[in-house]
Design an enzyme around this catalytic site. Structure first.
Site, short mmCIF file in Angstrom:
data_model
loop_
_atom_site.label_atom_id
_atom_site.label_comp_id
_atom_site.label_asym_id
_atom_site.label_seq_id
_atom_site.Cartn_x
_atom_site.Cartn_y
_atom_site.Cartn_z
N GLU A 271 12.60 83.18 16.36
CA GLU A 271 13.85 83.40 16.26
C GLU A 271 14.21 84.27 17.50
OE1 GLU A 271 15.48 81.51 14.23
OE2 GLU A 271 13.53 80.57 14.22
N TRP A 274 13.58 81.67 20.10
CA TRP A 274 14.73 80.90 20.37
C TRP A 274 16.23 80.78 20.96
CZ3 TRP A 274 15.94 75.95 19.91
CH2 TRP A 274 14.59 74.87 19.13
N TRP A 303 34.69 60.74 20.34
CA TRP A 303 35.10 61.67 19.12
C TRP A 303 36.53 60.66 19.02
CZ3 TRP A 303 30.54 63.81 18.07
CH2 TRP A 303 30.07 64.11 20.12
N ASN A 338 22.57 81.65 9.57
CA ASN A 338 22.89 80.37 10.17
C ASN A 338 22.63 79.01 9.45
OD1 ASN A 338 21.00 79.64 12.87
ND2 ASN A 338 19.33 78.95 11.65
N TRP A 356 31.95 68.30 19.77
CA TRP A 356 31.23 69.61 19.62
C TRP A 356 31.95 70.67 20.06
CZ3 TRP A 356 28.50 72.01 23.31
CH2 TRP A 356 28.72 70.99 24.95
N TRP A 379 25.88 74.28 18.48
CA TRP A 379 26.50 73.70 18.84
C TRP A 379 25.49 72.25 19.02
CZ3 TRP A 379 30.60 72.48 15.77
CH2 TRP A 379 31.12 73.38 15.00
C1 LIG Z 1 26.19 76.31 15.37
C2 LIG Z 1 25.48 77.65 15.99
C3 LIG Z 1 26.96 78.54 16.37
C4 LIG Z 1 25.10 79.69 16.51
N1 LIG Z 1 26.09 80.70 17.58
C5 LIG Z 1 25.50 82.19 17.47
C6 LIG Z 1 26.30 83.40 18.20
O1 LIG Z 1 27.17 82.12 19.14
N2 LIG Z 1 25.48 83.98 19.03
C7 LIG Z 1 24.49 84.13 18.13
O2 LIG Z 1 23.79 85.46 18.10
N3 LIG Z 1 23.84 83.02 17.25
C8 LIG Z 1 23.87 82.42 17.24
N4 LIG Z 1 23.68 81.07 16.64
C9 LIG Z 1 22.76 81.54 16.22
C10 LIG Z 1 22.34 81.72 14.69
O3 LIG Z 1 22.50 81.25 14.12
C11 LIG Z 1 22.49 83.17 14.61
O4 LIG Z 1 21.64 83.77 15.69
C12 LIG Z 1 22.24 83.86 13.56
O5 LIG Z 1 22.63 83.60 12.61
C13 LIG Z 1 22.31 85.76 13.24
O6 LIG Z 1 21.99 86.26 12.36
P1 LIG Z 1 20.86 87.15 11.59
O7 LIG Z 1 20.71 88.55 12.86
O8 LIG Z 1 20.62 88.08 10.81
O9 LIG Z 1 19.82 85.99 12.44
P2 LIG Z 1 17.58 86.55 12.48
O10 LIG Z 1 17.27 85.76 11.20
O11 LIG Z 1 17.92 87.64 11.77
O12 LIG Z 1 17.25 86.51 13.45
C14 LIG Z 1 17.31 87.52 14.31
C15 LIG Z 1 18.30 87.64 15.79
O13 LIG Z 1 16.99 86.14 16.39
C16 LIG Z 1 18.16 85.37 16.76
N5 LIG Z 1 18.43 84.07 16.82
C17 LIG Z 1 17.86 84.02 15.41
N6 LIG Z 1 18.61 82.53 15.03
C18 LIG Z 1 18.83 82.27 16.12
C19 LIG Z 1 18.73 80.99 16.60
N7 LIG Z 1 19.18 79.42 16.19
N8 LIG Z 1 19.49 80.39 18.57
C20 LIG Z 1 19.33 81.51 18.91
N9 LIG Z 1 19.04 82.76 17.95
C21 LIG Z 1 18.66 83.03 17.69
C22 LIG Z 1 19.16 86.28 17.02
O14 LIG Z 1 19.67 87.04 18.35
C23 LIG Z 1 19.26 86.69 15.31
O15 LIG Z 1 19.81 87.82 15.54
C24 LIG Z 1 24.61 79.88 16.37
C25 LIG Z 1 24.04 78.54 15.04
C26 LIG Z 1 23.89 77.54 15.01
C27 LIG Z 1 24.01 76.31 14.59
#
Ligand SMILES: Cc1cc2nc3c(=O)[nH]c(=O)nc-3n(C[C@H](O)[C@H](O)[C@H](O)COP(=O)(O)OP(=O)(O)OC[C@H]3O[C@@H](n4cnc5c(N)ncnc54)[C@H](O)[C@@H]3O)c2cc1C
Length: 465
Positions: A271, A274, A303, A338, A356, A379
């Site tokens: 992650e 990502w 849209w 997420n 979006w 998005w």
């Molecule tokens: C529509 C949409 C909008 C999002 N907007 C944001 C946003 O504005 N800021 C943001 O930090 N993340 C965003 N995310 C990604 C993700 O949802 C969040 O990073 C995650 O939910 C944060 O929770 P966590 O720190 O417990 O993640 P964990 O699951 O613990 O992951 C650890 C770290 O990995 C990174 N990460 C994890 N999943 C993703 C992912 N899919 N994409 C990119 N980085 C990821 C984050 O920095 C996160 O803190 C978005 C995802 C979607 C689908």
């Protein structure tokens, strides 16, 4: 005299600009520039700004312990930063300015203007990498930036594995401890949940270590269940730089080593991958910072626009319990799980067929972890307009997803309390009678026909020629 210009790196730990500035001189100052008009044009959420403000207070105290004075400067927009810094440097006899790189287009332009003006005034500038694990965006054998995550991730892991991730410690004191000046307040503090999101660097590090030591082994199994505290919730700290992403990777690597596991198989490290992939995309494809879809042909999608549906979505009143629970979690905490971000975004741009960009903006305006690269990536993934996005015919069924990831409705009961008396079957889709009795709205759309409409729309609009 050295100056450290803090931006999205509000920490002492693993901060290359700060570390090197302190290594080079024992005369160091620090600044942060508040840019309210710029933040507003970037749609930064009040809760995110409030977290930044609280983090700056903590940072100023920590810097004072090291003998570094901290000043909060104020400009309207990024355009005002070069001159403001030049005046500050001249006034304080600063000859070298240190900062860590940021990657969205406006930030890159701002930094170019700053470097240009300061250099004209004879002030040296040093930019460092702190928000990427691999310092440069990766390209494939044809010299092109990657557009698909899996090959990118393989190449990235190869690079990361070739030399161990190095993290810098906090710098040593450059002088005797100083008195801390209070920091002028910026932004609206009212919605910020300090109880959920303490801003101290020390607490953020504790939260990280707590996750890694106690919960990361179950991450893969728990990460999709919103009622479980199964993810790190590190995102607000990574978005503001209270935590270093290199520190996160380093700590999970250490944890895997101790357990005799291979970190390259670790789902949490993936992650972080990502996150870095989306950063590589915004560096490689500046059109993303201009609001364009990654796939140009998706500009042809027509849209819908229905303000009452948009309002229902924003207010958690769509009549789809899991979507409403997600949107209310965002309103109440500034954060969303997420899996729920994926579901609520898909509901918005697939089933409701809304542009979006509107959803992307709303998320930025409300997320405490609002991060341009990850939000735009998420998005565009969801709307199927991005690179390596979800295929356009993939449309989540909110009710089935709800049954799968919140089987007993534990999360729904918490966020949508008016439904808490329902049994495990009806909590995902109450009957019309139950809705009336519990004052819960009827669904804003019919899933089956909405699904047919979006499939038809994408097929028609994306038809070649
Ligand atoms: C529509 C949409 C909008 C999002 N907007 C944001 C946003 O504005 N800021 C943001 O930090 N993340 C965003 N995310 C990604 C993700 O949802 C969040 O990073 C995650 O939910 C944060 O929770 P966590 O720190 O417990 O993640 P964990 O699951 O613990 O992951 C650890 C770290 O990995 C990174 N990460 C994890 N999943 C993703 C992912 N899919 N994409 C990119 N980085 C990821 C984050 O920095 C996160 O803190 C978005 C995802 C979607 C689908």
């Amino acid at each position: 005299m050295n100056l450290v210009w803090f931006r999205n790196d509000l920490r002492l730990d693993d901060n290359p600009a700060l570390y090197k500035a302190c290594q080079q001189s024992d005369s160091v100052k620090a600044v942060f520039i508040a840019t309210p008009a710029q933040w507003s044009s970037h749609h930064d959420a009040p809760v995110k700004l409030a977290l930044m403000h609280a983090a700056l207070q903590n940072l100023a105290g920590n810097l004072a312990q090291l003998g570094i004075t901290f000043d909060l400067l104020e400009a309207e927009t990024f355009d005002d930063c070069p001159q403001l810094l030049e005046v500050f440097c001249n006034h304080h006899g600063i000859t070298r300015v240190w900062f860590n790189r940021e990657y969205p287009l406006n930030e890159i332009k701002r930094d170019q203007q700053v470097i240009h003006l300061l250099q004209k005034s004879g002030i040296e500038t040093f930019s460092q990498t702190s928000d990427l694990i691999v310092p440069e965006p990766l390209s494939n054998q044809q010299g092109e930036y990657y557009k698909v995550f899996t090959p990118w991730y393989k190449a990235w892991m190869k690079q990361v594995s070739s030399s161990p991730v190095r993290v810098l410690s906090s710098p040593k004191a450059v002088g005797p401890a100083l008195k801390v000046k209070p920091i002028p307040i910026f932004g609206d503090q009212s919605a910020y949940r300090r109880d959920l999101w303490p801003a101290d660097e020390e607490k953020a590090q504790q939260m990280l270590m707590d996750f890694i030591q106690k919960r990361s082994d179950h991450y893969d199994e728990h990460r999709d269940i919103p009622s479980i505290n199964g993810t790190s919730t590190a995102s607000p700290y990574l978005a503001t730089g209270i935590l270093s992403v290199r520190r996160c990777l380093f700590e999970i690597q250490q944890h895997c080593d101790l357990k005799g596991a291979d970190w390259r198989e670790n789902a949490w490290a993936r992650e972080l991958g990502w996150r870095e992939f989306y950063r590589n995309l915004i560096i490689g494809f500046p059109k993303l910072s201009r609001g364009e879809p990654f796939k140009a042909e998706t500009q042809a999608i027509v849209w819908e626009y229905d303000q009452s549906q948009i309002n229902a979505w924003k207010n958690g009143l769509t009549g789809y319990p899991i979507i409403d629970a997600a949107m209310r979690q965002l309103q109440r905490t500034g954060w969303m799980h997420n899996r729920l971000r994926m579901l609520s975004a898909s509901f918005f741009n697939k089933l409701m067929l809304h542009d979006w960009h509107i959803g992307e903006t709303y998320f930025m305006e409300n997320l405490i972890d609002g991060d341009f690269a990850s939000n735009n990536g998420g998005w565009q993934w969801s709307a199927s307009t991005g690179c390596d996005a979800s295929p356009w015919f993939r449309i989540f069924n909110p009710t089935r997803q709800s049954e799968k990831f919140d089987p007993e409705g534990t999360f729904i009961r918490k966020m949508v309390p008016e439904l808490s008396s329902l049994d495990n079957r009806h909590i995902h889709d109450p009957t019309p009678d139950q809705r009336e009795r519990l004052a819960y709205p009827l669904p804003v759309l019919d899933y089956k026909s909405a699904r047919e409409r979006v499939l038809d729309r994408f097929k028609t609009c994306l038809k070649p020629g």
